[in-house]
Design a protein around this motif. Structure first.
Motif, PDB file in Angstrom:
ATOM      1  N   ASP A  23       0.824  -1.207   0.000  1.00  0.00           N
ATOM      2  CA  ASP A  23       0.000   0.000   0.000  1.00  0.00           C
ATOM      3  C   ASP A  23       0.859   1.258   0.000  1.00  0.00           C
ATOM      4  OD1 ASP A  23       0.890  -0.056   2.601  1.00  0.00           O
ATOM      5  OD2 ASP A  23      -1.082  -0.081   3.520  1.00  0.00           O
ATOM      6  N   ALA A  24       2.181   1.101   0.164  1.00  0.00           N
ATOM      7  CA  ALA A  24       3.116   2.228   0.118  1.00  0.00           C
ATOM      8  C   ALA A  24       4.458   1.720  -0.408  1.00  0.00           C
ATOM      9  CB  ALA A  24       3.284   2.832   1.505  1.00  0.00           C
ATOM     10  N   PHE A  25       5.244   2.631  -0.980  1.00  0.00           N
ATOM     11  CA  PHE A  25       6.522   2.239  -1.560  1.00  0.00           C
ATOM     12  C   PHE A  25       7.419   3.470  -1.665  1.00  0.00           C
ATOM     13  CE2 PHE A  25       9.315   1.250  -5.201  1.00  0.00           C
ATOM     14  CZ  PHE A  25       9.845   0.044  -4.759  1.00  0.00           C
ATOM     15  N   ILE A  26       8.661   3.370  -1.185  1.00  0.00           N
ATOM     16  CA  ILE A  26       9.617   4.473  -1.282  1.00  0.00           C
ATOM     17  C   ILE A  26      10.319   4.392  -2.633  1.00  0.00           C
ATOM     18  CG2 ILE A  26      11.707   5.505  -0.305  1.00  0.00           C
ATOM     19  CD1 ILE A  26      10.858   4.324   2.408  1.00  0.00           C
ATOM     20  N   LEU A  27      10.269   5.489  -3.380  1.00  0.00           N
ATOM     21  CA  LEU A  27      10.945   5.547  -4.681  1.00  0.00           C
ATOM     22  C   LEU A  27      12.381   6.050  -4.550  1.00  0.00           C
ATOM     23  CD1 LEU A  27       8.021   7.070  -6.734  1.00  0.00           C
ATOM     24  CD2 LEU A  27       8.966   4.774  -6.990  1.00  0.00           C
ATOM     25  N   ALA A  28      12.630   6.953  -3.617  1.00  0.00           N
ATOM     26  CA  ALA A  28      13.963   7.513  -3.406  1.00  0.00           C
ATOM     27  C   ALA A  28      14.525   6.917  -2.118  1.00  0.00           C
ATOM     28  CB  ALA A  28      13.890   9.035  -3.322  1.00  0.00           C
ATOM     29  N   CYS A  29      15.192   5.781  -2.245  1.00  0.00           N
ATOM     30  CA  CYS A  29      15.662   5.052  -1.059  1.00  0.00           C
ATOM     31  C   CYS A  29      16.646   5.852  -0.215  1.00  0.00           C
ATOM     32  CB  CYS A  29      16.306   3.737  -1.474  1.00  0.00           C
ATOM     33  SG  CYS A  29      15.125   2.539  -2.117  1.00  0.00           S
ATOM     34  N   GLY A  30      17.484   6.633  -0.808  1.00  0.00           N
ATOM     35  CA  GLY A  30      18.506   7.358  -0.059  1.00  0.00           C
ATOM     36  C   GLY A  30      17.962   8.382   0.906  1.00  0.00           C
ATOM     37  N   ASP A  31      16.899   9.089   0.512  1.00  0.00           N
ATOM     38  CA  ASP A  31      16.402  10.182   1.354  1.00  0.00           C
ATOM     39  C   ASP A  31      14.881  10.195   1.511  1.00  0.00           C
ATOM     40  OD1 ASP A  31      15.584  11.017  -1.159  1.00  0.00           O
ATOM     41  OD2 ASP A  31      17.044  12.633  -1.291  1.00  0.00           O
ATOM     42  N   ALA A  32      14.187   9.268   0.876  1.00  0.00           N
ATOM     43  CA  ALA A  32      12.718   9.182   0.938  1.00  0.00           C
ATOM     44  C   ALA A  32      12.031  10.467   0.488  1.00  0.00           C
ATOM     45  CB  ALA A  32      12.258   8.774   2.341  1.00  0.00           C
ATOM     46  N   ASN A  33      12.659  11.210  -0.411  1.00  0.00           N
ATOM     47  CA  ASN A  33      12.066  12.452  -0.895  1.00  0.00           C
ATOM     48  C   ASN A  33      11.017  12.231  -1.981  1.00  0.00           C
ATOM     49  OD1 ASN A  33      13.120  14.485   0.744  1.00  0.00           O
ATOM     50  ND2 ASN A  33      15.053  14.479  -0.373  1.00  0.00           N
ATOM     51  N   SER A  34      10.806  10.984  -2.366  1.00  0.00           N
ATOM     52  CA  SER A  34       9.718  10.635  -3.278  1.00  0.00           C
ATOM     53  C   SER A  34       9.198   9.269  -2.836  1.00  0.00           C
ATOM     54  CB  SER A  34      10.212  10.571  -4.726  1.00  0.00           C
ATOM     55  OG  SER A  34       9.150  10.200  -5.596  1.00  0.00           O
ATOM     56  N   ARG A  35       7.896   9.214  -2.556  1.00  0.00           N
ATOM     57  CA  ARG A  35       7.314   7.953  -2.099  1.00  0.00           C
ATOM     58  C   ARG A  35       5.875   7.851  -2.588  1.00  0.00           C
ATOM     59  NH1 ARG A  35       7.649  11.359   2.426  1.00  0.00           N
ATOM     60  NH2 ARG A  35       5.649  11.755   3.410  1.00  0.00           N
ATOM     61  N   LEU A  36       5.445   6.606  -2.723  1.00  0.00           N
ATOM     62  CA  LEU A  36       4.077   6.324  -3.136  1.00  0.00           C
ATOM     63  C   LEU A  36       3.268   5.916  -1.910  1.00  0.00           C
ATOM     64  CD1 LEU A  36       4.909   4.217  -6.302  1.00  0.00           C
ATOM     65  CD2 LEU A  36       4.107   6.593  -6.242  1.00  0.00           C
ATOM     66  N   SER A  37       2.008   6.300  -1.890  1.00  0.00           N
ATOM     67  CA  SER A  37       1.139   5.968  -0.768  1.00  0.00           C
ATOM     68  C   SER A  37      -0.271   5.726  -1.282  1.00  0.00           C
ATOM     69  CB  SER A  37       1.152   7.134   0.233  1.00  0.00           C
ATOM     70  OG  SER A  37       0.424   6.805   1.381  1.00  0.00           O
ATOM     71  N   SER A  38      -1.096   5.121  -0.440  1.00  0.00           N
ATOM     72  CA  SER A  38      -2.510   4.854  -0.768  1.00  0.00           C
ATOM     73  C   SER A  38      -2.649   4.086  -2.074  1.00  0.00           C
ATOM     74  CB  SER A  38      -3.301   6.167  -0.830  1.00  0.00           C
ATOM     75  OG  SER A  38      -3.187   6.869   0.380  1.00  0.00           O
ATOM     76  N   LEU A  39      -1.782   3.102  -2.271  1.00  0.00           N
ATOM     77  CA  LEU A  39      -1.816   2.316  -3.504  1.00  0.00           C
ATOM     78  C   LEU A  39      -2.968   1.317  -3.471  1.00  0.00           C
ATOM     79  CD1 LEU A  39       2.007   1.644  -3.951  1.00  0.00           C
ATOM     80  CD2 LEU A  39       0.584   3.290  -5.205  1.00  0.00           C
TER      81      LEU A  39
END
Length: 154
Positions: free
Chosen positions: A59-75
């Motif tokens: 239901d969520a996924f981090i796209l920018a692993c290094g800093d989590a500045n881009s993430r997906l939510s409510s999938l």
């Protein structure tokens, strides 16, 4: 200078807590078997997260692993099969203005598509999706195309 150092430490600690919380939230929902359980019980590929954990329909996924500045939510996944997966959700992106530690997370509705399954190097008996595409259905972050496609890690 000391204020800047303290602010940096607090920001990094907050990012670590946020990443840990999202890692928990990105696990497969309770009641679903582990994607790697039984190698062959299910031939559906998995999505490998930043912590090298295979996931199915997170239901969520981090796209920018290094800093989590881009993430997906409510999938919300409408498709998850042997060739592709499709979900609707929200991409939270840090605008990094004036810089990332002071930036603001903004939300953008997206359609997520996973494809190009291949054997996972960590466990070749498990296929994983190797490409992700985001289709921004409304506004999008500055500098982003309407469709952003990128390889996923192995």
């Amino acid at each position: 200078m000391r204020t800047h150092t303290v602010r940096t430490v607090v920001t990094l600690a907050a990012a670590a807590v946020l990443s840990a919380g999202l890692a928990t939230a990105s696990a497969a929902p309770a009641g679903q078997p582990s994607p790697s359980a039984g190698h062959g019980a299910s031939h559906k590929p998995v999505l490998v997260d930043c912590f090298w954990k295979p996931q199915a329909r997170p239901d969520a996924f981090i796209l920018a692993c290094g800093d989590a500045n881009s993430r997906l939510s409510s999938l919300h996944w409408s498709t998850w099969n042997g060739r592709s997966a499709v979900a609707k959700g929200v991409n939270f992106v840090n605008d990094c203005k004036p810089y990332c530690a002071k930036g603001t997370f903004r939300s953008y509705p997206v359609i997520v598509r996973l494809d190009r399954p291949e054997p996972w190097k960590k466990d070749p008996k498990v296929d994983h999706f190797t490409r992700i595409s985001l289709v921004f259905t409304g506004a999008r972050p500055e500098g982003y195309d309407r469709v952003m496609t990128t390889p996923l890690w192995d």
